[in-house]
Write an enzyme that holds these catalytic residues in place. Structure first.
Site, PDB file in Angstrom:
ATOM      1  N   CYS A 332       0.836  -1.212   0.000  1.00  0.00           N
ATOM      2  CA  CYS A 332       0.000   0.000   0.000  1.00  0.00           C
ATOM      3  C   CYS A 332       0.868   1.257   0.000  1.00  0.00           C
ATOM      4  O   CYS A 332       0.484   2.288  -0.540  1.00  0.00           O
ATOM      5  CB  CYS A 332      -0.958   0.002   1.183  1.00  0.00           C
ATOM      6  SG  CYS A 332      -0.168  -0.108   2.807  1.00  0.00           S
ATOM      7  N   HIS A 875      -1.483   1.728   7.435  1.00  0.00           N
ATOM      8  CA  HIS A 875      -1.976   1.592   6.068  1.00  0.00           C
ATOM      9  C   HIS A 875      -1.842   2.922   5.343  1.00  0.00           C
ATOM     10  O   HIS A 875      -2.061   3.989   5.916  1.00  0.00           O
ATOM     11  CB  HIS A 875      -3.451   1.154   6.088  1.00  0.00           C
ATOM     12  CG  HIS A 875      -4.033   0.915   4.742  1.00  0.00           C
ATOM     13  ND1 HIS A 875      -3.511  -0.007   3.852  1.00  0.00           N
ATOM     14  CD2 HIS A 875      -5.095   1.488   4.104  1.00  0.00           C
ATOM     15  CE1 HIS A 875      -4.231  -0.001   2.738  1.00  0.00           C
ATOM     16  NE2 HIS A 875      -5.191   0.902   2.870  1.00  0.00           N
TER      17      HIS A 875
END
Length: 935
Positions: A332, A875
């Site tokens: 990510c 994230h």
């Protein structure tokens, strides 16, 4: 998890291990050093749970980074209570493995839990260290991992903690099996494993790359590595049997007809990659005429087969630029940075045209153009595939080859990747094929405009690419020597600006200051410091509060269970590593003394309420004291004298007088501005001290180790050579008898105040918010260089801690602000979640530009890289604006959704991407400049 018996017992607190803790420490240290000298591919390392390994480190006396991401109440845990004495049990890796807890798995089938962090969750030890630890403690399970060699041009060693996991699907019955192999293993090794697992012959099977349940390329047995074949973690591979029978549905289309499957390996032709897209009328498209056109079918290198459907070309009227990127396993961070870059308008315009002439395959600092080609093709794909998510396997493979630090499947930093990509793209697209040697000239008092123009011209003579054109600016760096006042001015290029986050919220911290000599009693000081500050800020506040002399220094330390738990000697250690319930002390000394042998004095007395303390009936109490010893040879008598000198202020007659002085002068200060009366507080008559030495009985002193577990009586005629003292630290334990208790007031050594005692009705800390402009102000503030970043003064001919000042001189069309949310200290890694209020429109940077050239510097935000969660995990996502639509979208890996402009400002913002808004005056000035240069 079945843990083997350790093979040793504890009898009366004495270990039956063949080695003492000190010997274990020495053996392991030597084996680690030997391993570091003999690094080579294929070396075995073993994964060990950090929980167990930290307990072993404490047992043998290694000062490990115990505070790494631990909770604030770790000192109250059962594990912390055994910091000093307990010997660890058998090696226990049960907390880091995901299977095998029932004892049924073979050791080679046991796998690690996902998302583990080195240092926090596990440590890696060389094979010989593991063998020794296992010999001493048994336990397990063993988790061996191989060292691999990473990279093409910048080779480095790495231990492959997480091997590649492939899911094998047998086309006959659709049964599935899991195969674990190194990503450096060859396709031939994969074939051998597959055939052995399924009991088939190699010449009677076909193996397919079956990523996303689609056939991409047939794999052929060769020396090509699995990484080079773009196989990803947890992906599928398909086994087909060529025995004359077609295999189930895997080779059929929707009507049952056999499919003509071909390899979709990427082409290596740079010209097909960089060729400009053609429209239906045959004319080459341009950025302004048709903003983001679709790719031509002749495009060679492509992840076309890595998308989720076959419709890769945009239909008329379909919105472009809304393609997600599939997460390939903790990628990510890469997806976030890529989405920001591929939505940078000048780069979109450039890479959608024919840039083949600018590919530099000869640049030794580049990657033979391969990175630029892979990025360009990925960008073209993202702007031509509609809303189908793409798996950037080819690009990730290139990244692993040229930047091995980003290989594997660990989480990384999107800013570090961005820095590598911008630099790598620049070198791959550098129009300068042969860089000339240019000798830099000193400013020598010349006008800034002349020096800046000369520096930029020299820079462009060696560096000329679309990245320089679009993303590089120039700043002025001024260094001033603190001794001779020599001024050095340079003008340097920049590609992004890393901005500190100046905290506006403070915290109060109470620190007890002890003297390292006989000058005074310990005194607690409560000071106010920035919440997100560093130890250097705390030291500065204490220096003012306790009226430190210019020739004095402070040594910060944490006291826990009557011992020095850790020294806070790193100036940039974040203050968040110090919890409110801890006890922090500072020892003040003469600067010249701190280079000598350190003497740490622990206190022990008979506790009649307990029956045993290591069979001595004594226990530690109070705060350890620290002083420094002079001389190349130190005797036991010297140590006794030093201890007596440090204890002198605690003499009861002296204490009562000092307490009175303290009350009169209000030494316990809550403010940094209150006056101090150091002359009254510190004056001690030498004659009184000499009288004390002559009348005091000999002190009962014992030499001890760093864990305060062994005690050897100190004799006055014992000699120590300072050059041979390990770590230049001596430790002694002072046994307090009734006579010492009567002579000295030990209450000053006890009951240290906590760093901060929260009130019962403490107010909730308000949410902090700072502006982008305040971050810029902090970045441009004048400050001294750190002690590890000294500047060589050409006039003094010595390295000096110069004062540095940065100023912006030339700003690029695209400017990226990196908000420095992550701080790294010796004991703690921390993330600052402060909300930064940044403008979306009309960011005026004109006031920061030193070069007044009459142009406006107004910028608009077009992309953000966000980070949610903590360090090492968390994230990444991205916000990006479609300029043509004037709409914002949220890119969360493969998921893309519309977002309101009012919602893009969050405390997760990490990288801010701004594009300069050109005024008519700016464009006229540039056209005039261009016409002059042409003529």
């Amino acid at each position: 998890m079945t843990i083997q018996d350790s093979g040793f017992m504890m009898e009366d607190g004495v270990s039956c291990l063949p080695c003492t803790p000190e010997e274990q420490k020495r053996i392991v240290t030597e084996l680690k050093t030997e391993s570091e000298r003999n690094l080579k591919e294929g070396n075995l390392y073993f994964v060990i749970s950090s929980r167990w390994f930290r307990s072993w480190e404490r047992y043998v006396g290694i000062d490990a980074d115990r505070n790494l991401n631990q909770s604030s109440d770790y000192r109250n845990s059962n594990m912390a209570s055994s910091i000093v004495a307990e010997m660890p049990g058998p090696i226990d890796n049960s907390d880091i493995v995901q299977n095998g807890s029932d004892g049924e798995c073979k050791e080679d089938e046991i796998q690690l839990r996902g998302m583990l962090m080195e240092g926090q969750d596990y440590v890696l030890v060389p094979q010989k260290v593991w063998e020794k630890l296992h010999e001493w403690y048994k336990g397990g399970p063993a988790l061996p991992r191989k060292m691999i060699l990473q990279g093409v041009y910048h080779r480095n060693f790495d231990v492959e903690v997480y091997p590649l996991c492939l899911n094998l699907i047998d086309s006959r019955d659709e049964s599935q099996s899991v195969i674990w192999l190194s990503r450096k293993a060859s396709v031939s090794e994969l074939f051998q494993r597959v055939c052995a697992l399924r009991g088939v012959e190699q010449d009677r099977v076909r193996v397919w790359d079956y990523f996303n349940k689609r056939k991409h390329a047939q794999l052929f047995a060769s020396n090509k590595s699995l990484e080079e074949s773009n196989l990803q973690m947890d992906q599928d591979i398909l086994l087909e049997h060529v025995d004359g029978h077609q295999s189930s549905r895997f080779g059929m289309d929707s009507t049952g007809n056999e499919l003509a499957l071909v390899s979709m390996e990427p082409s290596r032709s740079s010209f097909t990659i960089a060729g400009g897209p053609a429209l239906s009328n045959g004319h080459s498209s341009g950025y302004k005429s048709n903003l983001y056109p679709g790719s031509s079918k002749g495009s060679g290198l492509t992840d076309i087969g890595d998308s989720f459907d076959d419709h890769n070309f945009v239909r008329k009227g379909e919105t472009r630029g809304l393609t997600g990127l599939q997460n390939l396993g903790n990628t990510c961070f890469m997806n976030s940075a890529l989405q920001c870059l591929v939505h940078t308008p000048p780069l979109v315009e450039y890479f959608l045209k024919d840039y083949s002439d600018e590919i530099n395959t000869q640049n030794p600092l580049g990657m033979h153009g391969e990175l630029a080609l892979a990025f360009g093709e990925l960008l073209r794909k993202l702007w031509s595939s509609g809303q189908t998510a793409i798996a950037p396997r080819v690009f990730k493979g290139k990244l692993a080859r040229f930047a091995p630090q980003f290989s594997g499947y660990n989480q990384h930093d999107s800013q570090e990747l961005l820095a590598f990509l911008l630099d790598g793209l620049h070198e791959d697209l550098n129009r300068v094929k042969q860089k000339p040697y240019i000798e830099m000239k000193d400013a020598d008092g010349r006008p800034d405009e002349e020096v800046a123009a000369e520096s930029w011209k020299n820079h462009k003579a060696r560096n000329d690419s679309v990245i320089v054109d679009v993303c590089q600016g120039q700043y002025k760096s001024t260094l001033v020597c603190p001794v001779c006042s020599k001024i050095s001015i340079t003008f340097d290029p920049f590609m992004y600006l890393s901005l500190p986050l100046p905290s506006t919220i403070t915290r109060t911290m109470t620190v007890t200051v002890f003297y390292g000599d006989r000058k005074g009693l310990p005194m607690p000081y409560t000071v106010s410091v920035l919440k997100n500050g560093f130890c250097k800020d705390l030291l500065l506040a204490l220096r003012t509060a306790c009226c430190l002399e210019t020739d004095e220094n402070l040594l910060l330390a944490e006291v826990y269970e009557n011992k020095i738990y850790r020294y806070l000697e790193v100036p940039l250690e974040p203050l968040v590593s110090i919890k409110d319930d801890e006890h922090i002390v500072a020892f003040r000394y003469q600067k010249k003394g701190m280079e000598k042998t350190k003497l740490v004095i622990f206190h022990r007395w008979q506790d009649k309420s307990t029956s045993d303390y290591l069979k001595s009936g004594k226990e530690l109490f109070g705060t350890p004291l620290i002083t420094y010893l002079e001389g190349d040879q130190i005797s036991g008598a010297d140590i006794e004298t030093a201890v007596s000198e440090v204890l002198f202020p605690f003499k009861r007659t002296y204490c009562s007088a000092k307490s009175q002085i303290g009350k009169e002068n209000n030494l316990l200060s809550d403010s940094l501005n209150e006056p101090c009366s150091s002359s009254d507080a510190h004056s001690v008559e030498s004659a009184e001290f000499e009288d004390t030495l002559s009348t005091d009985l000999s002190l009962q002193l014992h030499l001890t180790d760093d864990r305060v577990m062994t005690f050897k009586p100190l004799k006055k005629d014992t000699l120590f050579e300072s050059g041979k003292i390990f770590g230049k630290i001596l430790r002694v334990v002072l046994d307090w008898t009734d006579k010492e208790r009567e002579l000295y007031d030990a209450n000053y050594l006890k009951d240290l105040p906590e760093v901060h005692k929260a009130g019962i009705a403490a107010k909730k800390t308000r949410q902090e918010a700072i502006s982008l402009s305040s971050c810029l102000d902090a970045f441009l503030v004048e400050e001294p260089l750190g002690p590890d970043d000294m500047w060589y003064c050409p006039r003094c001919k010595e390295h000096r801690q110069a004062v540095k000042k940065l100023d912006l001189w030339k700003l690029p069309e695209i400017i990226v602000f990196h908000l420095k949310r992550f701080t790294y200290g010796r004991y703690l890694k921390n993330k600052i979640d402060t909300f930064v209020n940044f403008p979306i429109h009309d960011l005026d940077l004109g006031k920061y530009v030193l070069n007044k050239d009459g142009q406006s510097y107004i910028y608009e935000l077009y992309a953000i890289s966000n980070h949610y969660g903590g360090l090492g995990g968390g994230h990444y996502t991205a916000y990006a604006k479609l300029v043509e639509e004037n709409s914002w979208y949220h890119f969360d890996d493969s998921h893309v959704s519309h977002v309101n402009e009012s919602d893009i400002k969050t405390s997760a913002a990490y990288l801010l991407f701004y594009k300069r808004v050109r005024s008519e005056t700016d464009m006229e000035a540039e056209e005039s400049l261009h016409s002059h240069s042409v003529s």
